[in-house]
Write a protein that holds these residues in place. Structure first.
Motif, short mmCIF file in Angstrom:
data_model
loop_
_atom_site.label_atom_id
_atom_site.label_comp_id
_atom_site.label_asym_id
_atom_site.label_seq_id
_atom_site.Cartn_x
_atom_site.Cartn_y
_atom_site.Cartn_z
N VAL A 205 57.71 73.96 33.33
CA VAL A 205 56.72 73.52 34.28
C VAL A 205 57.14 73.65 35.67
CG1 VAL A 205 57.47 71.22 34.37
CG2 VAL A 205 54.89 71.43 34.88
N VAL A 207 57.94 72.24 38.91
CA VAL A 207 58.29 70.80 39.46
C VAL A 207 57.59 70.67 40.71
CG1 VAL A 207 60.01 70.29 37.53
CG2 VAL A 207 60.54 71.28 40.18
N GLY A 304 55.29 67.02 34.21
CA GLY A 304 55.66 66.97 35.23
C GLY A 304 55.78 65.69 36.17
#
Length: 335
Positions: A205, A207, A304
């Motif tokens: 992901v 961030v 996240g």
């Protein structure tokens, strides 16, 4: 720390991104349960049947309208909002970058524009916060959400639309337009999930979309040139995960497009049953693959935010720890 760890957005933007994403996911799950109720019969059941899924979709639609109004007010009344609006406006550099990249694709330029080198040697100081690609994504999503909201309000009551425009055909046209926009946006969101969740430098992901730049130091301890991507290690699971999710993204998009040609989708029938025949089975599997990608996007969204909470606790813990003295002891030990 590398240049890729630089903060990208303000706290207001990251918070709004999270709320908008969660609301849009609910809209997709409920909206596609309405449209593909035979293929997604299990999701219709989870939302309480035909009436329940309609109620969820309308509540989420009200949430989207509230978020849009809130964001517009922030754009007008706050310095951060006005600054974000100025940054998102297209510039001459964006048009130059777009033209050079098109020429590169046609073989008439030796290299892509510098703005496209964030992950190929360009530093955060050299590359703008948002390139023409990022600005294009924001504008496309903004236009789609606005049109979906307007058409959704108009078809909130089909009888009201028929009274307003005097014909049942007009009401059906607005429903079709709303569903078509949903299909187009679904494709964009699925690519968005794959692009930002399975990029080799960002996996699993990105961030920066969750941790505001105010929580990430902008200075670096070394003099290494470039973004630092050359020092990153590729996760062992990336190859398999990106291949599987990439295939599911393509299959899901194709299946949704094919399914939208055959499924009227609205209103929800009283009896919901899976269709028969090999073609319907393939469509059912494909559409469920697409929904799985959306569910994966929802999981990554929550992950996240979990990283943001953990990062915030780490910063608070480091700030509360006593400062080390020059001789290796603690400042408090001198008292």
């Amino acid at each position: 720390m590398t240049q890729l760890d630089h903060g990208k957005f303000s706290k207001m933007t990251t918070t709004f991104h999270t709320l908008l994403a969660l609301d849009v996911f609910v809209l997709f799950f409920s909206g596609y349960s309405l449209m593909f109720n035979d293929e997604l019969w299990w999701m219709v059941g989870l939302m309480g049947g035909a009436q329940g899924v309609s109620a969820v979709h309308r509540i989420a639609g009200g949430g989207l309208l509230a978020l849009i109004v809130f964001w517009m007010l922030m754009m007008v009344t706050t310095d951060t909002g006005r600054g974000n609006f100025r940054e998102i406006l297209p510039s001459k550099g964006d048009f130059d970058a777009f033209i050079q990249d098109v020429q590169f694709l046609l073989g008439n330029a030796d290299e892509r524009h510098a703005n496209a080198r964030q992950f190929a040697g360009g530093t955060a100081d050299e590359i703008p916060l948002l390139t023409y690609i990022g600005k294009g994504v924001v504008f496309i999503f903004a236009i789609e959400l606005t049109l979906l909201t307007i058409s959704g309000i108009l078809i909130w009551s089909k009888t009201g639309v028929m009274d307003l425009f005097a014909t049942k055909t007009a009401a059906a046209a607005f429903v079709t337009f709303h569903g078509l926009l949903g299909v187009i946006m679904l494709m964009g969101v699925m690519f968005h999930i794959f692009e930002h969740g399975f990029h080799p430098a960002l996996y699993p992901v990105e961030v920066k979309a969750f941790i505001p730049k105010s929580m990430i130091p902008e200075d670096h301890d070394d003099d290494t040139e470039g973004t630092g991507i050359e020092r990153l290690e590729l996760s062992p699971s990336w190859n398999m995960a990106s291949t599987v999710v990439g295939a599911m993204t393509v299959i899901g998009i194709v299946s949704v497009l094919l399914g939208s040609l055959f499924d009227e989708g609205y209103p929800v029938p009283r009896e919901i049953a899976i269709g028969g025949g090999p073609t319907d089975i393939l469509l059912t599997v494909g559409i469920n693959m697409g929904v799985f990608v959306l569910l994966l996007g929802l999981v990554l969204q929550m992950y996240g935010n979990l990283l943001r909470v953990r990062w915030q606790k780490r910063l608070e813990q480091e700030a509360s720890e006593p400062t080390a003295a020059a001789d290796g002891g603690h400042v408090e030990s001198d008292d």
